[in-house]
Write a protein that holds these residues in place. Structure first.
Motif, PDB file in Angstrom:
ATOM      1  N   SER A  78      -0.404 -13.442  -1.400  1.00 23.34           N
ATOM      2  CA  SER A  78      -1.498 -13.026  -1.422  1.00 23.34           C
ATOM      3  C   SER A  78      -2.377 -14.679  -1.065  1.00 23.34           C
ATOM      4  N   ASP A 118       4.424  -0.381   7.101  1.00 30.57           N
ATOM      5  CA  ASP A 118       3.835  -1.796   5.923  1.00 30.57           C
ATOM      6  C   ASP A 118       2.749  -0.980   5.510  1.00 30.57           C
ATOM      7  N   THR A 154      -7.018  -8.961   1.118  1.00 31.41           N
ATOM      8  CA  THR A 154      -5.890  -8.109   1.202  1.00 31.41           C
ATOM      9  C   THR A 154      -4.682  -8.490   2.289  1.00 31.41           C
ATOM     10  N   PHE A 155      -3.255  -8.293   1.569  1.00 36.55           N
ATOM     11  CA  PHE A 155      -1.946  -8.991   2.436  1.00 36.55           C
ATOM     12  C   PHE A 155      -1.356  -8.109   2.796  1.00 36.55           C
ATOM     13  N   HIS A 156      -0.057  -8.832   3.384  1.00 36.10           N
ATOM     14  CA  HIS A 156       0.806  -7.066   3.805  1.00 36.10           C
ATOM     15  C   HIS A 156       2.028  -7.520   3.358  1.00 36.10           C
ATOM     16  N   THR A 157       2.759  -7.151   3.478  1.00 34.26           N
ATOM     17  CA  THR A 157       4.754  -6.470   3.658  1.00 34.26           C
ATOM     18  C   THR A 157       4.673  -5.940   3.884  1.00 34.26           C
ATOM     19  N   SER A 211      -3.966   4.198   8.890  1.00 31.96           N
ATOM     20  CA  SER A 211      -3.253   4.156   7.933  1.00 31.96           C
ATOM     21  C   SER A 211      -3.314   5.061   6.602  1.00 31.96           C
ATOM     22  N   ASN A 231      -4.769  -4.764  -1.483  1.00 33.24           N
ATOM     23  CA  ASN A 231      -6.822  -4.859  -1.413  1.00 33.24           C
ATOM     24  C   ASN A 231      -6.629  -5.191  -2.517  1.00 33.24           C
ATOM     25  N   ALA A 289      -0.217  -2.721   3.357  1.00 32.73           N
ATOM     26  CA  ALA A 289      -1.673  -3.612   2.598  1.00 32.73           C
ATOM     27  C   ALA A 289      -2.338  -3.101   1.178  1.00 32.73           C
ATOM     28  N   LYS A 333       1.377   1.791   6.202  1.00 34.28           N
ATOM     29  CA  LYS A 333       1.290   2.365   7.796  1.00 34.28           C
ATOM     30  C   LYS A 333       2.557   1.481   8.737  1.00 34.28           C
TER      31      LYS A 333
END
Length: 212
Positions: A154, A27, A159-162, A208, A31, A29, A202
């Motif tokens: 977002s 993934d 902060t978001f993840h994909t 991370s 920011n 992360a 990560k």
């Protein structure tokens, strides 16, 4: 081709990940900074096709009738017609379950109005309204492309993840995916790279590693 720094960061993330008895995803992360995300126009909301694929199964449901529905059965996880759509509209729990299990929806353009009526309150807030399929679009090609697609969203969070891959993919493949995401992100943000604070990669359970 991703730059060497991204590939080195991915290699470290893969090497530092403790061994698990399941296949971990990889993934990203992200920011952000200096953006007012209370203003919806500043939010990130992108569908991105990854050049090396996601490394995971992607659940895709198609709303279609007739010939399109028959063709979709070969590639989609489920194909739902007008009757099933109406039934889902009467069963909020089933609609929510379907939305939770499905990564992407595709629908014939002619069905979009009914989907909005029956499922808009469930799919809309989750960012899962279907991709409209125009009469000239090939449903098989569309679904296969979406199997390699991730959502970069977002919302109002800095902060978001994909997802960018899986642990058994090569560092080079994952780095190429990250490179595409970062380039798209830079091109869509108001101040480009200046709106990105940090980016980390990560595995699901691993530490991370900073990418940018």
């Amino acid at each position: 081709m991703a730059d060497n720094e991204i590939e080195q960061a991915v290699s470290r993330a893969l090497e530092d990940s403790p061994e698990r008895n399941f296949r971990e995803t990889v993934d990203l992360a992200i920011n952000l900074r200096d953006l007012d995300l209370n203003d919806p126009s500043n939010r990130v909301d992108e569908s991105i096709v990854l050049p090396s694929g996601t490394g995971q199964e992607t659940q895709i449901v198609v709303f279609a009738e007739g010939e399109t529905a028959l063709r979709a059965e070969d590639v989609a996880d489920d194909v739902l017609g007008g009757d099933e759509l109406e039934e889902l509209g009467d069963d909020t729990d089933a609609a929510k379950d379907l939305a939770g299990e499905t990564d992407f929806f595709v629908a014939e353009a002619s069905m979009m109005q009914d989907i909005g009526r029956y499922l808009g309150t469930v799919l809309g807030p989750r960012g899962k309204m279907p991709t409209p399929l125009q009469p000239d679009d090939d449903v098989v090609e569309t679904v296969n492309r979406m199997k390699n697609t991730v959502q970069l969203r977002s919302g109002d969070r800095r902060t978001f993840h994909t997802r960018v891959g899986a642990e058994d993919m090569s560092a080079e493949e994952i780095a190429d995916n990250i490179d595409v995401i970062i380039r798209r992100l830079h091109s869509n943000l108001e101040k480009g790279p200046l709106n990105v604070d940090t980016v980390f990669v990560k595995t699901t359970m691993g530490p991370s590693v900073e990418v940018a």
